[in-house]
Design a protein around this motif. Structure first.
Motif, PDB file in Angstrom:
ATOM      1  N   ASP A 189     -78.735  74.063-141.710  1.00 34.33           N
ATOM      2  CA  ASP A 189     -78.063  74.115-143.014  1.00 34.33           C
ATOM      3  C   ASP A 189     -78.308  75.484-143.631  1.00 34.33           C
ATOM      4  N   VAL A 190     -77.276  76.331-143.612  1.00 38.56           N
ATOM      5  CA  VAL A 190     -77.378  77.659-144.225  1.00 38.56           C
ATOM      6  C   VAL A 190     -76.745  77.675-145.613  1.00 38.56           C
ATOM      7  N   HIS A 216     -75.080  73.616-134.438  1.00 39.03           N
ATOM      8  CA  HIS A 216     -74.164  73.158-135.488  1.00 39.03           C
ATOM      9  C   HIS A 216     -74.555  73.887-136.774  1.00 39.03           C
ATOM     10  N   LEU A 217     -73.654  74.715-137.291  1.00 40.00           N
ATOM     11  CA  LEU A 217     -73.916  75.475-138.515  1.00 40.00           C
ATOM     12  C   LEU A 217     -73.207  74.818-139.688  1.00 40.00           C
ATOM     13  N   HIS A 218     -73.997  74.361-140.650  1.00 37.30           N
ATOM     14  CA  HIS A 218     -73.462  73.754-141.875  1.00 37.30           C
ATOM     15  C   HIS A 218     -73.154  74.895-142.849  1.00 37.30           C
ATOM     16  N   LEU A 219     -71.888  75.318-142.862  1.00 34.86           N
ATOM     17  CA  LEU A 219     -71.498  76.573-143.515  1.00 34.86           C
ATOM     18  C   LEU A 219     -71.054  76.433-144.962  1.00 34.86           C
ATOM     19  N   SER A 220     -70.855  75.229-145.442  1.00 36.58           N
ATOM     20  CA  SER A 220     -70.407  75.086-146.827  1.00 36.58           C
ATOM     21  C   SER A 220     -70.998  73.830-147.440  1.00 36.58           C
ATOM     22  N   ASP A 221     -71.261  73.921-148.733  1.00 36.14           N
ATOM     23  CA  ASP A 221     -71.771  72.763-149.474  1.00 36.14           C
ATOM     24  C   ASP A 221     -71.628  73.066-150.966  1.00 36.14           C
ATOM     25  N   GLN A 223     -73.854  74.074-152.952  1.00 37.49           N
ATOM     26  CA  GLN A 223     -74.694  75.193-153.389  1.00 37.49           C
ATOM     27  C   GLN A 223     -74.260  76.543-152.836  1.00 37.49           C
ATOM     28  N   GLY A 224     -73.394  76.567-151.839  1.00 39.75           N
ATOM     29  CA  GLY A 224     -73.011  77.865-151.304  1.00 39.75           C
ATOM     30  C   GLY A 224     -71.979  77.781-150.200  1.00 39.75           C
ATOM     31  N   TRP A 225     -71.062  78.754-150.202  1.00 33.53           N
ATOM     32  CA  TRP A 225     -70.072  78.926-149.131  1.00 33.53           C
ATOM     33  C   TRP A 225     -70.496  80.160-148.341  1.00 33.53           C
ATOM     34  N   ARG A 226     -70.674  80.022-147.030  1.00 36.35           N
ATOM     35  CA  ARG A 226     -71.394  81.037-146.276  1.00 36.35           C
ATOM     36  C   ARG A 226     -70.569  81.819-145.258  1.00 36.35           C
ATOM     37  N   LEU A 471     -81.333  69.971-139.545  1.00 35.26           N
ATOM     38  CA  LEU A 471     -82.367  70.552-140.399  1.00 35.26           C
ATOM     39  C   LEU A 471     -81.714  70.999-141.701  1.00 35.26           C
ATOM     40  N   TRP A 472     -81.843  70.160-142.721  1.00 32.37           N
ATOM     41  CA  TRP A 472     -81.301  70.468-144.043  1.00 32.37           C
ATOM     42  C   TRP A 472     -82.308  71.325-144.801  1.00 32.37           C
TER      43      TRP A 472
END
Length: 539
Positions: A189-190, A216-221, A223-226, A471-472
């Protein structure tokens, strides 16, 4: 299941030309092995088949790494291996295409590669050579990871006086190995906290050691767009400008993302990008007012609550936005899959959620990718070939599990990430300084002691594609934090994905896991010294 395991064991015995499976070969007293060599059965993940015996191979200043002519991938893997071994040994370890049966030999194809599949390998060690044979380059690379574990832990050192300590011996015998599951993943989770390209590369190197093949890259949420996109530039420049706790955030340019993809591919990991929707979208909603139903942009968010945001399902601009985002990310991503999230969409009605997924899944297919979604996707209508990632836990209700099982029976593939076994951000115990505990405390044994093959009762075995360890990063902001939560649990989950079910044994695993501690020390990995593991130094 038992018949399938027997057939698998027979296949590996035939491929290796031997008659001992890993379960039979694992020593009940690994600590009694000679101190100068690592026993062949001390590897993590446990190999499918092991037959120890014969003279060990000793690296020396005349050792060469031999590769087949005409295979640039084999040569690159050999260069990777040489770069790993040179700092500690002090040897030149030249890579050559000249024929020979001495040194370290990497071979592609041939009779010894039969039955090994895309990632399997056969490693044979004797007095003159250690030979890794595979049908495909990925198998050679997996074999190299086994080879490095068969050398003394000091080989992992990158600084200090070269050539000490030694000797650099590899125990004699044969390993024949291939994975149980095709998907063996880890998620980073980036979005909650941003991690630089260099930090992601460090994580990739650590994952590769344990034969993980997917990042697996968690690229948006919220708190942030990556990731920077040309069609909607404020997603990154504004939506990526912060993180949990109000830090500076950050984002990847397209070149940054390409570099991550390239670096992962060189280590035979495939990157799966995730853009979470329709929930977990506050960073996007804050960046563009028109994505909100009322046309008003909310403020940026730096907290950790979930379920409050949603794209506006009825608006046409929502789907123009999604089309642009998927088009640009798909063009950057050579892998098969694109993850569309879909979890915790509490601010989206069920009717809207189903309508949203019906419109978004075809967009993914339009740009040549296959949909992965969190398992809530099974509450809608998963597209043909779609994959659901299950993250439920002990308290997940039977109706929700039943939807996942029903979808699996209809052809939806399943990746297993049960939160109370596989989530690396769960606290180890009540005294853990990092992590959360909403799914309970997850020690090393709990990470290890479950079987993906029978975890979802009623799901067809062929529907289980593999396992993934998410891994959050709500509480994690440094590489040391990531490592503390990843190790020693990641190797446990990697073994579940790679090793045959009949090798599964906690008592044996904890001994093999303990032997990894000195390797992590040599690499400077900041791991948690779990009291469940008998670390060699007694701590």
């Amino acid at each position: 299941m038992r018949r399938r395991r027997m057939l698998f064991s027979l296949l590996m015995v035939a491929a290796a030309g031997m008659g001992t499976t890993a379960a039979a070969a694992i020593s009940p007293h690994p600590a009694r092995a000679a101190a100068t060599t690592v026993p062949l059965d001390r590897v993590v993940p446990a190999p499918a088949s092991v037959q120890p015996g014969g003279r060990p191979y000793t690296l020396g200043d005349d050792t060469r790494i031999r590769v087949p002519a005409g295979s640039w991938e084999s040569r690159r893997i050999a260069g990777y291996l040489a770069d790993l071994l040179r700092p500690a040994t002090g040897y030149d370890l030249p890579v050559t295409t000249r024929g020979g049966n001495d040194g370290i030999v990497l071979r592609l194809g041939g009779r010894h590669a039969r039955g090994l599949g895309a990632e399997g390998y056969r490693l044979t060690s004797g007095g003159r050579a250690v030979t890794i044979t595979a049908a495909r380059p990925a198998g050679l690379f997996r074999g190299v990871q086994t080879l490095r574990q068969l050398l003394p832990a000091a080989v992992e050192r990158r600084t200090g006086r070269p050539g000490r300590p030694g000797p650099w011996r590899i125990a004699g015998g044969t390993i024949a190995d291939r994975p149980r599951y095709a998907h063996r993943g880890a998620m980073l989770d980036v979005s909650r906290h941003f991690f630089t390209v260099a930090q992601v590369k460090r994580s990739i190197d650590q994952l590769a050691q344990y034969k993980i093949n997917t990042l697996h890259l968690h690229l948006s949420d919220d708190q942030g767009w990556r990731i920077a996109l040309a069609s909607w530039p404020r997603l990154a420049t504004y939506g990526g400008s912060t993180q949990v706790g109000g830090g500076p955030g950050g984002y990847y340019t397209k070149d940054d993302y390409r570099e991550i993809v390239r670096y992962a591919a060189d280590r035979y990991l495939t990157v799966i990008p995730e853009i979470d929707m329709p929930g977990h979208t506050n960073a996007a909603l804050a960046s563009y007012a028109e994505l909100n139903c009322d046309g008003k942009a909310p403020p940026l968010y730096t907290g950790t609550s979930v379920g409050f945001s949603s794209l506006c399902v009825p608006k046409k601009v929502t789907y123009d936005f999604i089309d642009d985002v998927i088009r640009e990310i798909a063009a950057l991503t050579p892998g098969r899959y694109l993850h569309i999230g879909g979890d915790e969409a509490h601010s989206t009605s069920h009717q809207d959620y189903v309508a949203f997924m019906d419109r978004v899944q075809p967009v993914v297919a339009k740009y040549g990718k296959t949909v992965i979604g969190w398992h809530q996707l099974t509450g809608a209508r998963p597209a043909d070939g779609a994959v659901a990632q299950y993250w439920g836990y002990d308290k997940t209700g039977a109706p929700e599990r039943a939807k996942v099982v029903d979808a699996a029976k209809r052809g939806t593939g399943i990746i297993l990430s049960p939160a109370d076994h596989a989530y690396l951000d769960m606290k180890y115990d009540k005294d853990s300084p990092l992590g959360t505990n909403w799914a309970g405390y997850v020690g090393v044994r709990r990470s290890y002691d479950w079987d993906p093959g029978d975890y979802l009762e009623g799901a067809p075995g062929e529907a289980i594609l593999g396992v993934e360890a998410p891994l959050w990063s709500e509480t994690l902001s440094t590489s040391a934090h990531l490592e503390y939560m990843t190790f020693p649990r990641l190797p446990a989950l990697a073994e579940l994905g790679w090793s045959p079910a009949d090798t599964h044994d906690w008592a044996a695993f904890r001994e093999r896991l303990a032997a990894q501690g000195p390797r992590w020390d040599a690499q400077g990995i900041h791991y948690y010294r779990s009291p469940e593991v008998p670390w060699p130094d007694g701590r």
